[in-house]
Design an enzyme around this catalytic site. Sequence first.
Site, short mmCIF file in Angstrom:
data_model
loop_
_atom_site.label_atom_id
_atom_site.label_comp_id
_atom_site.label_asym_id
_atom_site.label_seq_id
_atom_site.Cartn_x
_atom_site.Cartn_y
_atom_site.Cartn_z
N GLY A 1 46.61 94.76 18.64
CA GLY A 1 46.71 95.24 20.00
C GLY A 1 45.41 95.67 20.64
O GLY A 1 45.42 96.34 21.67
N GLY A 2 44.25 95.32 20.07
CA GLY A 2 42.99 95.67 20.71
C GLY A 2 42.83 97.16 20.88
O GLY A 2 43.08 97.95 19.97
N SER B 1 38.91 98.54 16.94
CA SER B 1 39.92 99.59 17.07
C SER B 1 40.94 99.54 15.95
O SER B 1 41.89 100.33 15.93
CB SER B 1 40.64 99.46 18.42
OG SER B 1 39.78 99.78 19.49
N THR C 1 44.95 90.22 17.00
CA THR C 1 44.94 90.68 15.68
C THR C 1 46.32 90.56 15.11
O THR C 1 47.26 90.41 15.82
CB THR C 1 44.48 92.06 15.81
OG1 THR C 1 43.27 92.03 16.46
CG2 THR C 1 44.55 92.99 15.45
N ARG D 1 35.15 92.90 7.95
CA ARG D 1 34.92 92.65 9.37
C ARG D 1 33.87 91.55 9.55
O ARG D 1 32.96 91.41 8.73
CB ARG D 1 34.42 93.95 10.00
CG ARG D 1 34.08 93.89 11.48
CD ARG D 1 35.31 93.86 12.32
NE ARG D 1 35.03 94.26 13.70
CZ ARG D 1 35.66 93.73 14.74
NH1 ARG D 1 36.57 92.79 14.56
NH2 ARG D 1 35.41 94.16 15.96
#
Length: 627
Positions: free
Chosen positions: A524-525, A503, A441, A151
């Site tokens: 998709g957040g 997420s 993403t 990340r």
Amino acid sequence: MKKRKMLSFILAMIMLLSLAACGQTQQPAQPAQPAQPEQPAQPAQPAEPAQPAEPAPAADDGVWLPYDENLQTKRTDRDATGTKGAVASSSWYASKAGLDVLQAGGNAVDAAIATSYTLGVAEPYTSGLGGGGFMIIYEAATKKVTVIDYREIAPANATPQMWLDDEGNVKMFVTADGEELNGEYSSLSQLGGMAAGTPGEVAGMEYAFEHFGSGTLTRQQLMQPAIDLANNGYIVTVTMKTCTEDEYYEASRMPEVAGYYLDDVGLPLEVGTTWTNKDLAKTLQMIADGGADAFYKGEVAQAIVDTLKKYGGVMTTEDLANYKVEVREPVTSTYRDYTIYSLPPASSGGTHLIEALNILENFDMKSYGVNTADYIHLYSEVFKMAFADRAKYMADTAFTEVPLAGLTSKDYAKKLAEKIDMATSGTYEADNPIPYESSSTTSFSVIDQWGNMVACTQTINDFYGNKVAIPGYGFIMNDEMDDFSSDPESVNCVAGGKRPLSSMSPSIVLYPDGTPFLTIGTPGGLRIWPTITQIVERMIDYDMDIQDAIDTARIFDNHKMVLYYESDGVTPVTPEVVAELEARGHETGDKGSWNLFFGGVQGIEILKDGTLRGGADPRRDGKALAY
């Protein structure tokens, strides 16, 4: 009419003209040279419509296209069946790169690396060298599951106040000539230098290569498909053009992105155009030759820092040189005796995927029927409770104590399940999981011939990230800093060295007997873990094939309204169901059929006889391949 709406109108008219045209041959455009950032590009305002282009025919070089001769997205031919190996990703090019690696003797991690780098070329608007993500790995020999966290990280000089005005609101981006932007993605946390976190993708791929790769293939071999694609070109799809149009207001004002990914007159690339990025190919080759150091140290790192600084960035070469991958234990639980492994913080996805499934386990889901009023009502209540817990508790565990054991406890889930009134839509605040604390993403999945499984989700956040491309090197930086809360009092506030909340939830699922069943993920957040919850539940409770589960209509609710799509979807949410939901007090909203809003699930299941079934999402350009 506002500028953004006028631009959308112009682009829509150009698309209609393109669809109506015939008898012409579209010539592949050549990428424009990046403009100098001191003179931000102005949005294109053509005096007359661009020349219409002929609908793109099927590729004649073996490339599978996700749309037909009429530029209509294909709803079928997304799945694949095999016995030895399979890859499911959001691009045929990337799936093909991964499958070729499997057939050359590489393992699932080798294939994942090839897939990852190739996705960054073919889908530069969703992921790439300037981003980050998570990989979850199941090793067949040891039955061990490991999470690689690559990340993005806040630069050391980042502070909670750096974006805020005197009233505590996030300021809007101002161009070099003084224009304050007012678009949907124009805040300082989304656009420009302060929006970028220190990228982790290259470090993540290098760690996976060194610690989990087969050792039979070189880094050059794994990266060659991406290098070749950047040099030789890929075909622009309907999805790419749609995503460019969605972010056109901002992207057209950022000269580097405009130079790389808009055409010669400053408009989104036409569908069917073959597009190259020689600068990106050069950067990929540098990494193939020198590993992660070629990216995090030296000329590439300096170019990142210098470019971001022109747009207000606070990242330093030390931030890049000091980036470190984190290796984590997955969060785990069961659903109907199937074992679920998913991501721990700083992603919230795995924790709340498990929390949601634990609550649903208290109900006889199969008795409701998919997308009936009772089914959707129950999902809505579950999602609202999980999102309330997410807002209160979830953050980077290096900075905040997160009650993971409580949030994933079945006893805690039972307590939450007892709050649900099947007749009325409820409003929920975060409950207290502490007493239960005992001891983007894009996304893709891979399974190899030895039974190793990988699920990976990676992103640059919004389409085209922070809209700052690195000139001469061809990649776009992320805007992951926007995943922090702008509230300095939030557990997810900005802090130097902190990972923003995510997420993302690539997941591994095992059968009740402990054998591998499923590897799955989606972009998709905020819709990521709710989407995975629906797919997994339907496959287990309804014995759905993975492609059927992916195709079936989805819903989403995070305390605002039940969002859904209907009409020509599979098992749609019907007007009668909507009326019944509204009678129970739900607000509803129709997002339309096959909407990008609902993600792009890519997954592979292993049937009991060992057959591999890859499924890919028609909502994007997904394609599964197997052998």
